[in-house]
Design a protein around this motif. Structure first.
Motif, PDB file in Angstrom:
ATOM      1  N   VAL A 417      -5.044  -0.477   1.682  1.00 26.31           N
ATOM      2  CA  VAL A 417      -5.772   0.612   1.383  1.00 26.31           C
ATOM      3  C   VAL A 417      -5.135   1.848   1.975  1.00 26.31           C
ATOM      4  CG1 VAL A 417      -7.999   1.800   1.994  1.00 26.31           C
ATOM      5  CG2 VAL A 417      -7.833  -0.639   0.919  1.00 26.31           C
ATOM      6  N   LEU A 418      -4.574   1.826   3.090  1.00 27.33           N
ATOM      7  CA  LEU A 418      -3.896   2.963   3.818  1.00 27.33           C
ATOM      8  C   LEU A 418      -2.611   3.156   2.955  1.00 27.33           C
ATOM      9  CD1 LEU A 418      -4.572   1.959   7.635  1.00 27.33           C
ATOM     10  CD2 LEU A 418      -5.625   4.030   6.536  1.00 27.33           C
ATOM     11  N   GLY A 419      -1.966   2.207   2.663  1.00 25.42           N
ATOM     12  CA  GLY A 419      -0.814   2.495   2.002  1.00 25.42           C
ATOM     13  C   GLY A 419      -1.073   3.441   0.746  1.00 25.42           C
ATOM     14  N   LYS A 420      -2.181   3.017  -0.048  1.00 20.16           N
ATOM     15  CA  LYS A 420      -2.535   3.748  -1.390  1.00 20.16           C
ATOM     16  C   LYS A 420      -2.917   5.128  -0.951  1.00 20.16           C
ATOM     17  CE  LYS A 420      -5.327   2.480  -4.323  1.00 20.16           C
ATOM     18  NZ  LYS A 420      -6.489   1.644  -4.867  1.00 20.16           N
ATOM     19  N   ARG A 422      -1.859   6.849   1.318  1.00 19.38           N
ATOM     20  CA  ARG A 422      -0.729   7.621   1.854  1.00 19.38           C
ATOM     21  C   ARG A 422       0.360   7.842   0.661  1.00 19.38           C
ATOM     22  NH1 ARG A 422      -0.389   8.290   7.435  1.00 19.38           N
ATOM     23  NH2 ARG A 422       1.865   7.891   7.384  1.00 19.38           N
ATOM     24  N   GLY A 423       0.164   7.455  -0.473  1.00 21.14           N
ATOM     25  CA  GLY A 423       1.090   7.336  -1.703  1.00 21.14           C
ATOM     26  C   GLY A 423       2.488   6.230  -1.481  1.00 21.14           C
ATOM     27  N   LYS A 424       2.174   5.308  -0.330  1.00 21.41           N
ATOM     28  CA  LYS A 424       3.172   4.530  -0.268  1.00 21.41           C
ATOM     29  C   LYS A 424       3.019   3.090  -0.996  1.00 21.41           C
ATOM     30  CE  LYS A 424       4.955   6.908   3.448  1.00 21.41           C
ATOM     31  NZ  LYS A 424       6.047   7.529   3.386  1.00 21.41           N
ATOM     32  N   VAL A 425       1.916   2.914  -1.404  1.00 18.56           N
ATOM     33  CA  VAL A 425       1.911   1.492  -2.453  1.00 18.56           C
ATOM     34  C   VAL A 425       1.750   2.024  -3.812  1.00 18.56           C
ATOM     35  CG1 VAL A 425       0.364  -0.268  -2.978  1.00 18.56           C
ATOM     36  CG2 VAL A 425       0.726   0.343  -0.460  1.00 18.56           C
ATOM     37  N   THR A 426       2.683   1.760  -4.684  1.00 26.89           N
ATOM     38  CA  THR A 426       2.590   2.090  -6.176  1.00 26.89           C
ATOM     39  C   THR A 426       1.517   1.196  -6.824  1.00 26.89           C
ATOM     40  OG1 THR A 426       4.162   0.498  -6.655  1.00 26.89           O
ATOM     41  CG2 THR A 426       4.914   2.644  -6.082  1.00 26.89           C
ATOM     42  N   PRO A 427       1.032   1.512  -8.025  1.00 21.08           N
ATOM     43  CA  PRO A 427      -0.012   0.630  -8.930  1.00 21.08           C
ATOM     44  C   PRO A 427       0.701  -0.539  -8.770  1.00 21.08           C
ATOM     45  CG  PRO A 427       0.198   2.847  -9.876  1.00 21.08           C
ATOM     46  CD  PRO A 427       1.142   2.990  -8.654  1.00 21.08           C
ATOM     47  N   GLU A 428       1.928  -0.907  -9.278  1.00 25.95           N
ATOM     48  CA  GLU A 428       2.575  -2.068  -9.443  1.00 25.95           C
ATOM     49  C   GLU A 428       2.717  -2.859  -8.136  1.00 25.95           C
ATOM     50  OE1 GLU A 428       3.628   0.758 -12.402  1.00 25.95           O
ATOM     51  OE2 GLU A 428       3.972   0.766 -10.242  1.00 25.95           O
ATOM     52  N   GLN A 429       2.654  -2.391  -7.101  1.00 26.43           N
ATOM     53  CA  GLN A 429       2.768  -3.195  -5.797  1.00 26.43           C
ATOM     54  C   GLN A 429       1.352  -3.541  -5.574  1.00 26.43           C
ATOM     55  OE1 GLN A 429       4.733   0.057  -3.454  1.00 26.43           O
ATOM     56  NE2 GLN A 429       6.599  -1.287  -2.979  1.00 26.43           N
TER      57      GLN A 429
END
Length: 608
Positions: A417-420, A422-429
């Protein structure tokens, strides 16, 4: 500490008290007792050892009453003796107490000057004499309690009865859990809902500073200023089935095997709805999107869950993370950044050191707090801005198992959730992480299927005095957890180290009598771990290697290998937790120790 139960009814409450104490045995204790008001006199029976011994004594003495209190004690002030066991009595006032009174010596001297004689070494006896002193001065039972607690410094959960007022009991809470069970024409007091679930599911959770008066017909609660206050009545969802052993030999074994279901229940919301901030509360997105770092506070096994999460948070979410033992954090001059998220982790939600660390963090100016907890409506979640409840169900064994793996599942959800945000987790990831979570319960079940092989290892461990656990990266905290479990329940001295640290000291301990457990999944550090294993073999050490199906290990003299399911990526620590839990359990079984109630330990640690 450790367990409290009280009851007032139109029926004999002695069976209720005894059954309640039996259901509190999982918390760890060394003595037990009950006190009842019988025909306007107070009768008491206490025994060191198990509740069953006290139950037999109560039956032999013909205990029968409609008002009573009971307690299981885990020794703090004073040794394990009948004189130190609860309830304590002063001139017809009987009480039980969880917690520690820090100013008991000062109060003891004052009371001795007033002519009171002490029969125990406990801090609790001070409270009994203070209660009597105020009753003698003209207060009724409730007023005496409210006056008494204002003279106490420390933590307490108290339940009190008196021969002078045989139609009510009173209670108080500060720093230790206490609840009231609401029945029909009868009411109850307990430190844990499991103690009264056989009588009622309707409970009132007392808050810090509350006192209460409980009769057959009514419950009256007062806040810290002694003003009447309404507290909500909750319907507990604790299942009686979760408090029974079923086909298992011990609760620890049962709870190890419940982990696929516990994890599935914990991740159900994210599997259904994706990695949404609302997993942590309706207003979580606003609180989480601007944080600059994470500070995790926890104790024991929960601390190791936090250590694992640090790897995830920094590698996946790109957020700096510090993990600290709560009892250390609360006593140092910590640096406070209001944009750091305070994350507290506690199975019970009542761990005193963690609760006090949370209060300290808030006093330093931290605005955003999140609790990961297994017990709804417990103190730590109530004091937190955001909450993620693990859905492990009741955990009875003192050594935590399913609470730990569900904490890891919750922390992984927080990471993504934090990664999303912060823009660190892509939709694919995100889709890949979701797929890994979906397969996690099945992978855990596959690991459980290794139990016969691990039990065979345990036979070799049972005769040992020491053991060493090694891991690297994400799996170093799992090595720590494995060592903790082994020492907790088998009483074998065990230590854990990052495998790379072996040559910086621990290698001096390695010989043919020191089994070395190595957690060696097929990840980027595998070759490094293999080198560390060669260091052990070169010194004659015997290796017990937990690896993956797709790792290239083979057994040889002095090298034993068990393969868990195929490597499951970043969630591998959760899967590799299962074998170290089973190893500890079966080693303890082979040594004949008390698996569910290890000596000197308690389940819910509500004292410093």
């Amino acid at each position: 500490m450790c367990g409290i139960v009280g009851a007032i009814a139109d029926r004999d409450v002695v069976p209720v008290l005894i059954e309640g104490l039996k259901r509190l045995e999982y918390r760890g204790y060394d003595s037990a007792g009950i006190a009842v008001v019988d025909q306007q006199d107070v009768r008491r029976v206490r025994r060191t050892g198990r509740v069953a011994e006290m139950e037999g004594a109560a039956a032999a003495e013909g205990f029968n009453a409609s008002l009573g209190i009971g307690h299981t004690r885990w020794a703090t002030h004073g040794g394990v003796t009948e004189a130190n066991a609860h309830p304590h009595i002063s001139h017809g006032v009987a009480l039980v107490h969880n917690g520690i009174i820090e100013n008991h010596e000062e109060q003891r001297e004052k009371l001795r000057a007033l002519g009171y004689v002490f029969e125990s070494q406990t801090d609790t006896e001070v409270i009994a004499h203070l209660m009597h002193h105020h009753l003698k001065g003209g207060d009724d039972l409730l007023a005496a309690l409210q006056r008494t607690v204002k003279e106490l410094t420390g933590a307490y959960a108290l339940a009190v009865v008196s021969r002078q007022e045989p139609d009510r009991m009173v209670c108080a809470r500060m720093g230790c859990p206490l609840l009231i069970g609401v029945g029909e024409g009868e009411n109850f007091i307990a430190s844990d809902v499991s103690a009264i679930i056989q009588a009622t599911r309707r409970v009132i959770f007392l808050e810090e500073g509350d006192t209460a008066e409980v009769t057959r017909a009514s419950v009256k609660v007062f806040d810290g200023k002694d003003q009447p206050v309404q507290r909500d009545v909750h319907v507990s969802d604790v299942s009686l089935a979760s408090l029974e052993l079923g086909p298992y030999r011990h609760f620890m074994q049962k709870e190890i095997h419940e982990q696929p279901r516990a994890i599935a229940d914990t991740i159900e919301a994210v599997v259904d709805g994706g990695f949404s901030p609302t997993l942590f509360g309706a207003n979580a997105e606003a609180a989480l999107k601007d944080i600059e770092g994470v500070q995790i506070l926890a104790c024991g096994t929960s601390y190791y869950a936090g250590m694992t999460a640090r790897y995830w948070l920094e590698a996946i979410a790109g957020v700096p993370c510090n993990v600290e033992i709560a009892s250390e954090y609360r006593y140092r001059a910590a640096y406070a950044n209001p944009k750091h998220l305070i994350v507290t982790i506690s199975q019970s939600g009542e761990t005193l050191d963690t609760m006090e660390a949370l209060k300290y963090a808030k006093s330093l100016g931290h605005e955003h707090t999140l609790s990961i907890c297994n017990v709804p409506e417990s103190a730590i979640p109530r004091a937190s801005e955001l909450v993620c409840y693990t859905r492990a169900g009741a955990e009875i064994g003192v050594a935590s198992t399913k609470a730990f793996t569900t904490q890891l599942a919750a922390l992984f959800q927080l990471t993504v959730v934090l990664g999303k945000l912060r823009g660190k987790v892509t939709p694919e990831q995100e889709a890949d992480y979701l797929e890994q979570l979906r397969h996690l319960p099945g992978s855990v079940q596959h690991a459980l299927n290794l139990e016969p092989q691990i039990a065979a290892w345990a036979e070799r461990f049972a005769s040992k005095s020491d053991a060493l656990f090694l891991g690297r990266g994400l799996h170093y905290p799992i090595a720590l957890e494995g060592a903790l479990k082994l020492k907790e329940i088998s009483y074998i001295h065990a230590e854990a180290y990052p495998a790379g640290e072996l040559k910086h000291g621990p290698l001096a301990l390695v010989d043919a009598d020191m089994p070395v457990v190595v957690i060696a999944p097929n990840d980027v550090l595998l070759e490094k771990v293999k080198s560390n294993m060669q260091e052990v073999r070169a010194r004659g050490g015997e290796l017990f290697v937990l690896t993956d199906q797709d790792s290239h290990f083979s057994e040889s003299e002095g090298v034993h290998v068990i393969r868990t399911p195929r490597h499951v990526g970043v969630l591998s620590p959760i899967v590799h937790t299962i074998p170290v839990q089973l190893l500890a359990y079966h080693t303890a079984l082979a040594r004949g120790t008390d698996v569910d109630k290890p000596r000197n330990l308690a389940k819910s640690v509500t004292v410093e």
